[in-house]
Enzyme design. Structure first.
Site, PDB file in Angstrom:
ATOM      1  N   LYS A  10      -6.039   3.028   6.891  1.00 45.18           N
ATOM      2  CA  LYS A  10      -7.225   2.305   7.364  1.00 45.18           C
ATOM      3  C   LYS A  10      -6.945   0.806   7.439  1.00 45.18           C
ATOM      4  CE  LYS A  10      -8.389   0.069   3.548  1.00 45.18           C
ATOM      5  NZ  LYS A  10      -8.669  -1.367   3.446  1.00 45.18           N
TER       6      LYS A  10
ATOM      7  N   ILE B 204       0.831  -1.200   0.000  1.00 42.90           N
ATOM      8  CA  ILE B 204       0.000   0.000   0.000  1.00 42.90           C
ATOM      9  C   ILE B 204       0.869   1.256   0.000  1.00 42.90           C
ATOM     10  CG2 ILE B 204      -0.278   0.180   2.512  1.00 42.90           C
ATOM     11  CD1 ILE B 204      -2.960   0.863  -0.191  1.00 42.90           C
TER      12      ILE B 204
ATOM     13  N   SER C 243      11.432   0.785   7.972  1.00 41.44           N
ATOM     14  CA  SER C 243      11.150  -0.522   7.397  1.00 41.44           C
ATOM     15  C   SER C 243      12.330  -1.447   7.647  1.00 41.44           C
ATOM     16  CB  SER C 243      10.890  -0.405   5.889  1.00 41.44           C
ATOM     17  OG  SER C 243      10.723  -1.676   5.297  1.00 41.44           O
TER      18      SER C 243
ATOM     19  N   ASP D 244     -11.265  -5.985   5.427  1.00 43.76           N
ATOM     20  CA  ASP D 244     -10.242  -5.004   5.064  1.00 43.76           C
ATOM     21  C   ASP D 244     -10.692  -4.197   3.846  1.00 43.76           C
ATOM     22  OD1 ASP D 244      -7.314  -4.005   5.366  1.00 43.76           O
ATOM     23  OD2 ASP D 244      -7.472  -4.576   3.263  1.00 43.76           O
TER      24      ASP D 244
END
Length: 317
Positions: free
Chosen positions: A90, A14, A36, A168
């Site tokens: 989200k 994403i 990351s 999701d």
């Protein structure tokens, strides 16, 4: 105007598909660092932990979290404790209570917290909301169907507790629903199909009532083959509104409407809208934490009847 430095936490699908391009196009933000363990972004400083970022970069006032919801809370809390503004992909967390805790902390610290719902920034959502504002809603039919093997390949977290499974993507539909309807809705019953080897559902049928009784039916499926099917049909006393392509295309009584926010089908600027909204919240010193879509999902889990579905094997693993 000087761009605000922002860090991106979690450089997965994403982030690469949506957040990084949106930030590259933004005049309001500069991607100054990433967090990351699996590789960052070329030319951008990367840290392995949020704690390392917070210690090394006091010059970055805003942090956007793209990690899976199950592991987001501790990082977001650390960022707020360190005085940074926070934006959440989200769903904003793995549970309602943890998001309430983050909201209270942000308020106490005088910081902005933005719980995002990208589908509310789909092209035709503002026009749909405006058209429905003075109408009486008689029924809503949601069909939200996509192939998890295409949209979430190899993402094991989505099948673990807190990963939501079919919810999701379905929470995107609920975020549009709660934005455009002029009346509130609440879940009354659901049938949820769980693969025998997964902790979250892969399909379901959810029913909701409005103030005057039954109003919404949502048919959702994470094994849909072919093009994704993201549609809401809203019957009113003055005609039928249809939102297709996840809110990108609006029709009234079968005719395409070139209303507010219209763009050509398939062109999506949802994440551009999210970062523009976040910039506005920072400028105004405000937060936005609307948990209505997440409440509907939580209630579906609470009220839903569990049905067994065949074992799910991800061919990309």
């Amino acid at each position: 105007m000087t761009a605000t430095k922002i860090a991106l936490v979690g450089i997965g699908k994403i982030a690469r598909d949506q957040h990084i391009p949106a930030l590259a196009a933004s005049d309001a933000f500069e991607l100054a660092a990433t967090v990351s363990r699996s590789g960052g972004v070329d030319g951008v400083e990367n840290y392995e932990t949020i704690e390392a970022l917070l210690a090394a970069r006091p010059d970055i006032p805003a942090i956007s979290f793209c990690t899976p919801p199950q592991v987001r809370y501790s990082g977001a809390r650390a960022a707020l404790e360190a005085g940074r503004h926070v934006m959440l992909e989200k769903p904003p967390g793995a549970s309602l209570s943890e998001v309430h805790a983050l909201e209270a902390l942000a308020q106490a610290k005088g910081l902005s917290l933005f719980a995002t719902w990208h589908s509310r920034h789909a092209a035709s959502v503002p026009a749909a909301k405006a058209w429905l504002a003075d109408k009486t809603i008689t029924s809503v039919k949601i069909d939200w169907k996509e192939d998890v093997r295409v949209w979430h390949p190899g993402q094991v977290w989505i099948w673990q507790a807190g990963g939501l499974g079919i919810f999701d993507p379905t929470i995107n539909a609920f975020s549009i629903l709660t934005e455009i309807l002029p009346v509130p809705v609440h879940v009354t019953k659901a049938e949820l199909r769980f693969p025998t080897n997964c902790e979250t559902p892969i399909a379901g049928l959810i029913h909701m009532d409005g103030p005057d009784g039954p109003l919404v039916t949502a048919d959702v499926d994470f094994l849909w083959e072919g093009d994704p099917f993201w549609r809401q049909i809203i019957e009113t006393d003055q005609g039928t509104l249809t939102l297709n392509q996840g809110g990108a295309v609006m029709e009234i009584d079968g005719g395409a409407q070139q209303g507010e926010g219209w763009i050509e089908p398939g062109i999506h600027g949802e994440y551009d809208g999210l970062y523009a909204k976040f910039a506005g919240l920072l400028n105004e010193g405000k937060s936005e934490v609307d948990l209505r879509p997440m409440v509907l999902v939580a209630d579906a889990f609470t009220l839903g009847r569990r049905l067994d579905a065949p074992e799910f094997i991800d061919p990309t693993l």
